[in-house]
Every structure is written in structure tokens, then in C-alpha cells.
Design an enzyme around this catalytic site. Structure first.
Site, PDB file in Angstrom:
ATOM      1  CD1 TRP A 137      19.484 -17.470  38.055  1.00 17.36           C
ATOM      2  CD2 TRP A 137      19.940 -15.328  37.566  1.00 17.36           C
ATOM      3  NE1 TRP A 137      19.734 -16.809  39.229  1.00 17.36           N
ATOM      4  CE2 TRP A 137      20.022 -15.498  38.964  1.00 17.36           C
ATOM      5  CE3 TRP A 137      20.199 -14.064  37.029  1.00 17.36           C
ATOM      6  CZ2 TRP A 137      20.340 -14.449  39.832  1.00 17.36           C
ATOM      7  CZ3 TRP A 137      20.522 -13.029  37.882  1.00 17.36           C
ATOM      8  CH2 TRP A 137      20.592 -13.224  39.266  1.00 17.36           C
ATOM      9  CG  ASP A 218      24.518 -12.722  33.452  1.00 17.65           C
ATOM     10  OD1 ASP A 218      25.603 -12.705  34.067  1.00 17.65           O
ATOM     11  OD2 ASP A 218      23.419 -12.908  34.010  1.00 17.65           O
ATOM     12  CE  LYS A 253      27.132 -16.963  40.946  1.00 10.93           C
ATOM     13  NZ  LYS A 253      25.915 -17.505  41.460  1.00 10.93           N
TER      14      LYS A 253
HETATM   15  N1  KET Z   1      23.864 -13.955  36.442  1.00 10.93           N
HETATM   16  C1  KET Z   1      23.720 -15.292  36.446  1.00 10.93           C
HETATM   17  C2  KET Z   1      23.637 -16.003  35.148  1.00 10.93           C
HETATM   18  C3  KET Z   1      23.654 -15.969  37.663  1.00 10.93           C
HETATM   19  O1  KET Z   1      23.529 -17.284  37.624  1.00 10.93           O
HETATM   20  C4  KET Z   1      23.720 -15.263  38.887  1.00 10.93           C
HETATM   21  C5  KET Z   1      23.591 -15.965  40.168  1.00 10.93           C
HETATM   22  C6  KET Z   1      23.896 -13.876  38.820  1.00 10.93           C
HETATM   23  C7  KET Z   1      23.949 -13.252  37.590  1.00 10.93           C
HETATM   24  C8  KET Z   1      23.986 -13.036  40.055  1.00 10.93           C
HETATM   25  O2  KET Z   1      25.277 -12.905  40.518  1.00 10.93           O
HETATM   26  P1  KET Z   1      25.550 -12.055  41.862  1.00 10.93           P
HETATM   27  O3  KET Z   1      26.948 -11.576  41.674  1.00 10.93           O
HETATM   28  O4  KET Z   1      25.376 -12.977  42.997  1.00 10.93           O
HETATM   29  O5  KET Z   1      24.575 -10.933  41.878  1.00 10.93           O
HETATM   30  N2  KET Z   1      23.085 -17.132  40.251  1.00 10.93           N
HETATM   31  C9  KET Z   1      22.985 -18.036  41.396  1.00 10.93           C
HETATM   32  C10 KET Z   1      22.607 -17.416  42.678  1.00 10.93           C
HETATM   33  C11 KET Z   1      21.298 -16.697  42.667  1.00 10.93           C
HETATM   34  O6  KET Z   1      20.290 -17.215  42.161  1.00 10.93           O
HETATM   35  O7  KET Z   1      21.294 -15.572  43.189  1.00 10.93           O
HETATM   36  C12 KET Z   1      22.091 -19.207  41.023  1.00 10.93           C
HETATM   37  O8  KET Z   1      21.556 -19.246  39.907  1.00 10.93           O
HETATM   38  O9  KET Z   1      21.930 -20.117  41.839  1.00 10.93           O
END
Ligand code: KET
Length: 405
Positions: A137, A218, A253
Site C-alpha cells: 500500500w 496490517d 472496510k
Molecule cells: N492498511 C491497508 C493495507 C489499507 O489498504 C488501508 C486502506 C489502510 C490500512 C487504512 O485503513 P483506514 O482504516 O481507512 O485508515 N486502503 C484503501 C484506502 C486508502 O488508501 O486510504 C486503499 O488502499 O484504497
């Protein structure tokens, strides 16, 4: 007044924009009727809508009928939420949990967990670098670098097979200095969809342990791979093996509660006393950053996780989301195969898991998809499968074929 003397911040350069979030803005501004967003990692239903999960609606409705005061939460967050996080990740009966060896904080999404964890690691292991999968990511790089850690990569994705370079990954990890931080994805790897098998995790664990490495796992897509419990295999196996490690989990998600910013940071420690000290220093980090976490989303999630009936509803809802993602993988695979007649192998769509697949499309092809077909992927060629619907999958397949042939 804008005299030379008062002109501050003129040296601040413009922001290039985030590679993922900026695509959402372009997509929203796109007026083409057949536009399809396959960029951001967000789950949409078959009508292309962000779902409001019935379990969440029920918990939230109950809360709203009993509106109360809103004190500050403790720095570490709500106790009932934190223990529910531990149960969900490791199981209520796990010795690490019952033995008081897990320090858990309520965090601002998975991102907040990563950031607090990164700050903590940089403070107590200032010499350590963090090693992330190639690729990972994009924001992992920005977050760890922003916390002051040097970020390096270990081999992971094999473009030739659409699978894992497991031997090369192990070989690299074996060479790392003790106390190197190793960022791992528990399931549904972002951006490739390529995961370790259970047997591969079991092979990796001694390498982490014997090398004195600090795993940071993660887990942002729990429930979207094989199941809520199945997707925690790596976490439980690492805890079973006596490893000490960090976990950043996100509820964005699997609860479809992106904007509420709910997640957790858990640090599995050697003993109870260390755990208390670690929790204390994590609290110090939070206090110096944003002081305390917010209440609303955590209350809703805590209710769902701690109520047997709501938990069963949510489990079924995650199964439905997982099932739809799989069905869309199969439909895109079938639609592409019908066009290609064997000219291209797209079996990666079936072997990769979770929301994302790595298509192997290059930047030019991704730009063509967007400009000529209104189909949005991330520049790396990452396709978010959950943006597909039974209505748009044929259009997407034709568009992909048009830029590939
Ligand atoms: N870890 C991973 C692997 C991940 O893909 C995301 C979010 C997060 C953490 C962050 O989660 P949050 O609870 O929203 O803080 N990924 C998607 C959204 C983004 O880029 O913010 C994505 O990869 O599209």
C-alpha cells in the site's frame, strides 16, 4: 495585506495529491454515464453503492434512542471496544489475551494504528529500518518515513506468475539485522491480492523469531479473504509461536464505516508488566498527538462485536461481501476469457484474494482505460474487484481487452 513582509508560506510547494485518494476526486468529477471506479479500496454492493450494514444500523439506532453525555474517552479508548478487538484478532481464550500480554489501543482507523505504532517503534528502536513488501500500500511508505523510519522493501510479488516470490522473500528476511521491523499483510494483500498460504506462514514464523525481527501486521480486510477467523491465521500462529509483534487492524472496510475512523493497535508482549509499560507509552504517544479517540463509531462497533445476535448478523454480512467479491472475480475472469480465447492468461483473478488484483497493466494502459473507457484503476495497475457489478463487468472486460490488445 500582501506586502513582501507579510507573505508567509510562499515556499510551500503544491501537493502532488495522493495516488489513491486523488483518483476518487477525478472520478467524482467525471460526467460520463458509464464510468466505473475500480481504484479506491472500498466495498460497493452490486448496485455500486456503499452498503449500510443492517447490524450497524441496528446498533446505531439503539444508541440514538438512548442519547447520553459525551465525556472524553480514556486515551487508550473504550475498554469494551479494546477487548472486542483482541477477541476478534486472537480469540478470547488465547493465552496472550487471558494472560494480559496484549496492549490494545482504539485508533483512528487502521492508518491511526500504523502511525502510532510507527512512532512507538521509532522511539524505542531508533536504529531500526522497516521492511515492506514490494509492492505494498503506497501509504505504508509515507507513514513510516513520516515517523522517521527508513523504509526498504523485501521481494514479494512475482509479475511473471501473478503469485508470490516466497523463497526470495524468506532469503531476504534472513539477512536483516536484528530488530528490523517487518511489515506484513495478514490477508488480502494490498495491492496484489497475493497472500501467503497457512503453510508458508508457518515457514516464515521461525525466520522472524530466529532473526529477532519485529513483525508489524496490517489487517485491513479481515473477513474479505476466507472468513473472519480464517483471515487471522497468521496472527494466531504468530502468537501461538510466542512471537512479540504489533497488529494494526481497521474496521473501515468490514463494517463499511470508513468515515468513522475506527481501528486498533495491539502489541503482543512477553509478559504482563511489559504490556502495561507498552500501553502506557502508547498512551503517551496518543496524548501528544490527538489526545483521545472519538466515541461514536467505536460505540457502534463495540455493540456489534459484543452482542451475540448482532455479531452473528455481522458475520453473515461479511460473508455476503466476501461472496460477492469472489463472484465478481469469477465473472471478470469469464468475460475476459471469452474475449481473449486463450491469448492472455487472467487466472490471477481467481488465485488472488480480497478486494484487489494486480492486473499487470502499465501506467499508459491505466491512463487509456480512464481516458477512453471511464474505467478507473490505480496507476500501479491495481484493480479493486469490489467496484465491479453484474452491470458493469462486461464493459470493464471490453475496456481491459481494448487496452491490452
Ligand atoms: N492498511 C491497508 C493495507 C489499507 O489498504 C488501508 C486502506 C489502510 C490500512 C487504512 O485503513 P483506514 O482504516 O481507512 O485508515 N486502503 C484503501 C484506502 C486508502 O488508501 O486510504 C486503499 O488502499 O484504497
Amino acid at each position: 495585506m500582501t506586502t513582501a513582509a507579510s507573505a508567509l508560506f510562499t515556499h510551500v510547494p503544491p501537493y502532488a495529491g495522493d495516488p489513491i485518494l486523488s483518483l476518487m476526486e477525478s472520478f467524482q468529477a467525471d460526467t460520463r454515464a458509464d464510468k466505473v471506479s475500480l481504484s479506491i479500496g472500498v466495498y460497493f454492493d452490486n448496485a455500486g453503492r456503499l452498503p449500510m450494514l443492517p447490524s450497524v444500523r441496528r446498533a446505531e439506532t439503539a444508541l440514538l434512542s438512548n442519547i447520553g453525555p459525551r465525556p472524553y474517552l480514556p486515551i487508550e479508548g473504550m475498554a469494551a471496544y479494546r477487548s472486542a478487538v483482541q477477541t476478534l484478532l486472537l480469540g478470547a481464550e488465547h493465552e496472550a489475551v487471558t494472560g494480559g500480554r496484549v496492549a490494545t489501543l482504539q485508533t483512528l482507523g487502521g492508518s491511526g494504528a500504523l502511525k502510532v505504532g510507527a512512532d512507538f517503534l521509532h522511539r524505542y528502536y531508533p536504529e531500526s529500518n522497516v521492511w515492506v513488501s514490494d509492492p505494498t500500500w503506497e501509504n505504508h511508505h509515507a507513514m513510516f518515513a513520516g515517523a522517521g523510519l527508513k523504509v526498504d522493501t523485501y521481494p514479494y510479488y512475482d509479475p511473471a506468475t501473478g503469485g508470490l516470490r516466497f523463497d526470495a522473500m524468506l532469503a531476504k528476511l534472513r539477512t536483516l539485522p536484528r530488530h528490523s521491523v517487518v511489515l506484513l499483510h495478514a490477508c488480502c494483500h494490498n495491492p496484489t491480492g497475493v497472500d501467503l498460504s497457512d503453510a508458508q506462514w508457518q515457514e516464515l514464523i521461525p525466520v522472524l523469531r530466529d532473526g529477532g525481527l519485529i513483525p508489524f501486521v496490517d489487517i485491513a480486510y479481515q473477513g474479505f479473504g476466507d472468513g473472519l477467523v480464517e483471515d487471522t491465521f497468521a496472527l494466531r500462529a504468530m502468537a501461538d509461536a510466542g512471537l512479540q509483534f504489533l497488529i494494526a487492524n481497521s474496521f473501515s472496510k468490514n463494517f463499511s464505516m470508513y468515515g468513522e475512523r475506527c481501528g486498533g493497535l495491539s502489541v503482543v508482549c512477553a509478559d504482563r508488566a511489559t504490556t502495561e509499560a507498552v500501553l502506557g507509552q502508547l498512551k503517551a504517544t496518543v496524548r501528544a498527538n490527538y489526545s483521545t479517540p472519538p466515541t461514536h463509531g467505536a460505540r457502534v462497533i463495540e455493540r456489534v462485536l459484543n452482542d451475540a445476535e448482532l455479531f452473528a448478523m455481522w458475520t453473515a454480512e461479511t460473508a455476503e461481501m466476501r461472496g460477492r467479491i469472489r463472484a465478481m472475480r469469477e465473472q471478470l475472469h469469464a468475460a475476459l476469457n471469452a474475449i481473449f480465447q486463450g491469448r492472455h492468461n487472467v487466472d490471477y483473478l481467481l488465485s488472488q484474494r480480497g478486494m484487489f488484483s494486480y492486473t499487470g497493466l502499465n501506467k499508459t494502459q491505466v491512463a487509456q482505460l480512464r481516458d477512453d473507457h471511464a474505467v478507473y484503476l490505480v496507476g500501479s495497475g491495481r484493480l479493486c474487484v469490489s467496484g465491479l457489478t453484474t452491470d458493469n463487468v462486461e464493459h470493464v472486460a471490453r475496456a481491459m481487452a481494448a487496452v491490452m490488445e
